[in-house]
Write a protein that holds these residues in place. Structure first.
Motif, PDB file in Angstrom:
ATOM      1  N   ILE A  45       0.848  -1.191   0.000  1.00 21.85           N
ATOM      2  CA  ILE A  45       0.000   0.000   0.000  1.00 21.85           C
ATOM      3  C   ILE A  45       0.880   1.237   0.000  1.00 21.85           C
ATOM      4  O   ILE A  45       2.024   1.206   0.449  1.00 21.85           O
ATOM      5  CB  ILE A  45      -0.964   0.039   1.208  1.00 21.85           C
ATOM      6  CG1 ILE A  45      -0.192   0.064   2.523  1.00 21.85           C
ATOM      7  CG2 ILE A  45      -1.938  -1.116   1.175  1.00 21.85           C
ATOM      8  CD1 ILE A  45      -1.063   0.362   3.720  1.00 21.85           C
ATOM      9  N   GLU A  46       0.348   2.324  -0.532  1.00 22.07           N
ATOM     10  CA  GLU A  46       1.058   3.600  -0.523  1.00 22.07           C
ATOM     11  C   GLU A  46       0.585   4.414   0.666  1.00 22.07           C
ATOM     12  O   GLU A  46      -0.619   4.621   0.843  1.00 22.07           O
ATOM     13  CB  GLU A  46       0.808   4.375  -1.818  1.00 22.07           C
ATOM     14  CG  GLU A  46       1.568   3.832  -2.989  1.00 22.07           C
ATOM     15  CD  GLU A  46       1.500   4.757  -4.191  1.00 22.07           C
ATOM     16  OE1 GLU A  46       0.474   5.440  -4.381  1.00 22.07           O
ATOM     17  OE2 GLU A  46       2.482   4.799  -4.945  1.00 22.07           O
ATOM     18  N   VAL A  47       1.540   4.854   1.473  1.00 20.32           N
ATOM     19  CA  VAL A  47       1.229   5.669   2.641  1.00 20.32           C
ATOM     20  C   VAL A  47       2.029   6.966   2.552  1.00 20.32           C
ATOM     21  O   VAL A  47       3.109   6.997   1.954  1.00 20.32           O
ATOM     22  CB  VAL A  47       1.549   4.933   3.963  1.00 20.32           C
ATOM     23  CG1 VAL A  47       0.661   3.731   4.136  1.00 20.32           C
ATOM     24  CG2 VAL A  47       2.999   4.536   4.035  1.00 20.32           C
ATOM     25  N   PRO A  48       1.510   8.047   3.140  1.00 20.02           N
ATOM     26  CA  PRO A  48       2.240   9.317   3.114  1.00 20.02           C
ATOM     27  C   PRO A  48       3.556   9.222   3.886  1.00 20.02           C
ATOM     28  O   PRO A  48       3.636   8.575   4.926  1.00 20.02           O
ATOM     29  CB  PRO A  48       1.285  10.294   3.801  1.00 20.02           C
ATOM     30  CG  PRO A  48      -0.054   9.657   3.716  1.00 20.02           C
ATOM     31  CD  PRO A  48       0.185   8.186   3.731  1.00 20.02           C
ATOM     32  N   LEU A  49       4.584   9.875   3.350  1.00 20.86           N
ATOM     33  CA  LEU A  49       5.879   9.925   4.017  1.00 20.86           C
ATOM     34  C   LEU A  49       5.779  10.729   5.310  1.00 20.86           C
ATOM     35  O   LEU A  49       6.363  10.381   6.323  1.00 20.86           O
ATOM     36  CB  LEU A  49       6.924  10.535   3.079  1.00 20.86           C
ATOM     37  CG  LEU A  49       8.326  10.698   3.614  1.00 20.86           C
ATOM     38  CD1 LEU A  49       8.933   9.355   4.001  1.00 20.86           C
ATOM     39  CD2 LEU A  49       9.203  11.396   2.583  1.00 20.86           C
ATOM     40  N   PHE A  50       5.019  11.831   5.264  1.00 20.33           N
ATOM     41  CA  PHE A  50       4.822  12.690   6.426  1.00 20.33           C
ATOM     42  C   PHE A  50       3.359  12.613   6.832  1.00 20.33           C
ATOM     43  O   PHE A  50       2.482  13.057   6.101  1.00 20.33           O
ATOM     44  CB  PHE A  50       5.186  14.149   6.109  1.00 20.33           C
ATOM     45  CG  PHE A  50       6.580  14.311   5.592  1.00 20.33           C
ATOM     46  CD1 PHE A  50       7.664  14.220   6.452  1.00 20.33           C
ATOM     47  CD2 PHE A  50       6.818  14.557   4.254  1.00 20.33           C
ATOM     48  CE1 PHE A  50       8.958  14.370   5.979  1.00 20.33           C
ATOM     49  CE2 PHE A  50       8.107  14.708   3.769  1.00 20.33           C
ATOM     50  CZ  PHE A  50       9.181  14.612   4.631  1.00 20.33           C
ATOM     51  N   ASN A  51       3.100  12.071   8.013  1.00 18.24           N
ATOM     52  CA  ASN A  51       1.718  11.946   8.489  1.00 18.24           C
ATOM     53  C   ASN A  51       1.090  13.320   8.700  1.00 18.24           C
ATOM     54  O   ASN A  51       1.677  14.188   9.330  1.00 18.24           O
ATOM     55  CB  ASN A  51       1.669  11.158   9.794  1.00 18.24           C
ATOM     56  CG  ASN A  51       2.058   9.716   9.605  1.00 18.24           C
ATOM     57  OD1 ASN A  51       1.860   9.151   8.543  1.00 18.24           O
ATOM     58  ND2 ASN A  51       2.614   9.121  10.644  1.00 18.24           N
ATOM     59  N   SER A  52      -0.116  13.494   8.167  1.00 16.49           N
ATOM     60  CA  SER A  52      -0.947  14.698   8.328  1.00 16.49           C
ATOM     61  C   SER A  52      -0.383  15.947   7.663  1.00 16.49           C
ATOM     62  O   SER A  52      -0.796  17.057   8.006  1.00 16.49           O
ATOM     63  CB  SER A  52      -1.215  14.992   9.809  1.00 16.49           C
ATOM     64  OG  SER A  52      -1.939  13.930  10.387  1.00 16.49           O
ATOM     65  N   TYR A  53       0.550  15.799   6.703  1.00 13.76           N
ATOM     66  CA  TYR A  53       1.096  16.967   5.999  1.00 13.76           C
ATOM     67  C   TYR A  53       0.957  16.823   4.497  1.00 13.76           C
ATOM     68  O   TYR A  53       1.202  15.762   3.938  1.00 13.76           O
ATOM     69  CB  TYR A  53       2.581  17.173   6.319  1.00 13.76           C
ATOM     70  CG  TYR A  53       2.867  17.571   7.738  1.00 13.76           C
ATOM     71  CD1 TYR A  53       2.196  18.611   8.350  1.00 13.76           C
ATOM     72  CD2 TYR A  53       3.840  16.915   8.479  1.00 13.76           C
ATOM     73  CE1 TYR A  53       2.464  18.979   9.649  1.00 13.76           C
ATOM     74  CE2 TYR A  53       4.126  17.276   9.783  1.00 13.76           C
ATOM     75  CZ  TYR A  53       3.428  18.315  10.364  1.00 13.76           C
ATOM     76  OH  TYR A  53       3.691  18.672  11.650  1.00 13.76           O
ATOM     77  N   VAL A  54       0.592  17.934   3.840  1.00 12.16           N
ATOM     78  CA  VAL A  54       0.575  18.040   2.389  1.00 12.16           C
ATOM     79  C   VAL A  54       1.233  19.373   2.045  1.00 12.16           C
ATOM     80  O   VAL A  54       0.982  20.380   2.701  1.00 12.16           O
ATOM     81  CB  VAL A  54      -0.869  18.002   1.829  1.00 12.16           C
ATOM     82  CG1 VAL A  54      -0.893  18.261   0.336  1.00 12.16           C
ATOM     83  CG2 VAL A  54      -1.532  16.677   2.143  1.00 12.16           C
ATOM     84  N   ASP A 104      11.268   1.046   2.520  1.00  6.98           N
ATOM     85  CA  ASP A 104      10.494   1.353   3.718  1.00  6.98           C
ATOM     86  C   ASP A 104      11.131   2.551   4.407  1.00  6.98           C
ATOM     87  O   ASP A 104      12.264   2.476   4.857  1.00  6.98           O
ATOM     88  CB  ASP A 104      10.475   0.151   4.658  1.00  6.98           C
ATOM     89  CG  ASP A 104       9.550   0.356   5.832  1.00  6.98           C
ATOM     90  OD1 ASP A 104       8.649   1.216   5.733  1.00  6.98           O
ATOM     91  OD2 ASP A 104       9.716  -0.333   6.843  1.00  6.98           O
ATOM     92  N   VAL A 105      10.406   3.661   4.455  1.00  9.05           N
ATOM     93  CA  VAL A 105      10.920   4.883   5.063  1.00  9.05           C
ATOM     94  C   VAL A 105       9.974   5.295   6.175  1.00  9.05           C
ATOM     95  O   VAL A 105       8.761   5.299   5.991  1.00  9.05           O
ATOM     96  CB  VAL A 105      11.003   6.029   4.028  1.00  9.05           C
ATOM     97  CG1 VAL A 105      11.448   7.312   4.679  1.00  9.05           C
ATOM     98  CG2 VAL A 105      11.931   5.649   2.895  1.00  9.05           C
ATOM     99  N   THR A 106      10.539   5.607   7.321  1.00 10.67           N
ATOM    100  CA  THR A 106       9.725   6.138   8.403  1.00 10.67           C
ATOM    101  C   THR A 106      10.403   7.384   8.944  1.00 10.67           C
ATOM    102  O   THR A 106      11.626   7.491   8.939  1.00 10.67           O
ATOM    103  CB  THR A 106       9.557   5.129   9.556  1.00 10.67           C
ATOM    104  OG1 THR A 106      10.843   4.760  10.032  1.00 10.67           O
ATOM    105  CG2 THR A 106       8.809   3.901   9.096  1.00 10.67           C
ATOM    106  N   VAL A 107       9.604   8.331   9.377  1.00  6.36           N
ATOM    107  CA  VAL A 107      10.108   9.546   9.998  1.00  6.36           C
ATOM    108  C   VAL A 107       9.642   9.523  11.439  1.00  6.36           C
ATOM    109  O   VAL A 107       8.451   9.438  11.706  1.00  6.36           O
ATOM    110  CB  VAL A 107       9.571  10.815   9.284  1.00  6.36           C
ATOM    111  CG1 VAL A 107      10.049  12.055   9.974  1.00  6.36           C
ATOM    112  CG2 VAL A 107       9.992  10.804   7.831  1.00  6.36           C
ATOM    113  N   SER A 108      10.574   9.526  12.367  1.00  4.02           N
ATOM    114  CA  SER A 108      10.183   9.465  13.767  1.00  4.02           C
ATOM    115  C   SER A 108      11.059  10.405  14.583  1.00  4.02           C
ATOM    116  O   SER A 108      12.118  10.830  14.144  1.00  4.02           O
ATOM    117  CB  SER A 108      10.321   8.037  14.302  1.00  4.02           C
ATOM    118  OG  SER A 108      11.650   7.601  14.173  1.00  4.02           O
ATOM    119  N   SER A 109      10.611  10.714  15.747  1.00  4.75           N
ATOM    120  CA  SER A 109      11.366  11.598  16.626  1.00  4.75           C
ATOM    121  C   SER A 109      12.147  10.762  17.633  1.00  4.75           C
ATOM    122  O   SER A 109      11.891   9.586  17.824  1.00  4.75           O
ATOM    123  CB  SER A 109      10.412  12.543  17.353  1.00  4.75           C
ATOM    124  OG  SER A 109       9.486  11.793  18.098  1.00  4.75           O
TER     125      SER A 109
END
Length: 154
Positions: A45-54, A104-109
């Motif tokens: 599935i395609e998911v946004p790289l940045f959650n809740s941002y466009v 697989d790319v994730t952006v986390s703090s």
């Protein structure tokens, strides 16, 4: 025209991007392909790289037109003004997502308990465990040196 960051409702990024395009607004919602596993199958599935941002590209005068779209919450602000993203940064995101080896790319703090490696400064190449995260600083435990390090950031 500047690129701005629009904050959306959770899981509405693709819907908002589609509606903005229908209105003729230049927008970019970077997507990555992930493999999700359910109990009976796996699916890409395609998911946004940045959650809740466009990202949207508009003039200052057109900025309020994004609020016609359901799912748009507000603009992301930096120092009291809407955050502006440089064209080079948008191009860098597009280029990096076209690279063939990204699966697989994730952006986390950084969170308490994370093990990190310091890349610069007097303690470069030292491994540390994050003990505390605040709005202004991190507290790190340097096990090999037997000390605690407080790093302030802005």
């Amino acid at each position: 025209m500047n690129w701005y960051v629009v904050y959306t409702k959770p899981k509405w990024e693709k819907k908002v991007a589609d509606k903005l395009k229908e209105l003729g607004i230049e927008c970019y919602c970077p997507l990555v392909t992930q493999i999700k596993q359910w109990s009976d199958r796996k699916k890409k599935i395609e998911v946004p790289l940045f959650n809740s941002y466009v990202f949207v590209q508009l003039t200052d005068v057109e900025r309020n037109s994004v609020f016609q779209v359901a799912g748009v919450v507000r603009y992301l602000f930096w120092l009291g003004k809407p955050a502006i993203v440089k064209d080079e940064e948008i191009e860098a995101i597009k280029t990096s997502l076209k690279a063939p080896n990204i699966s697989d790319v994730t952006v986390s703090s950084i969170q308490v308990g994370d093990r990190i490696k310091l890349e610069s400064g007097a303690f470069s190449n030292q491994s540390a465990i994050v003990q505390e995260v605040s709005n202004n600083y991190y507290i790190l435990v340097l096990e090999t040196l037997g000390c605690i390090l407080k790093i302030k950031y802005k």
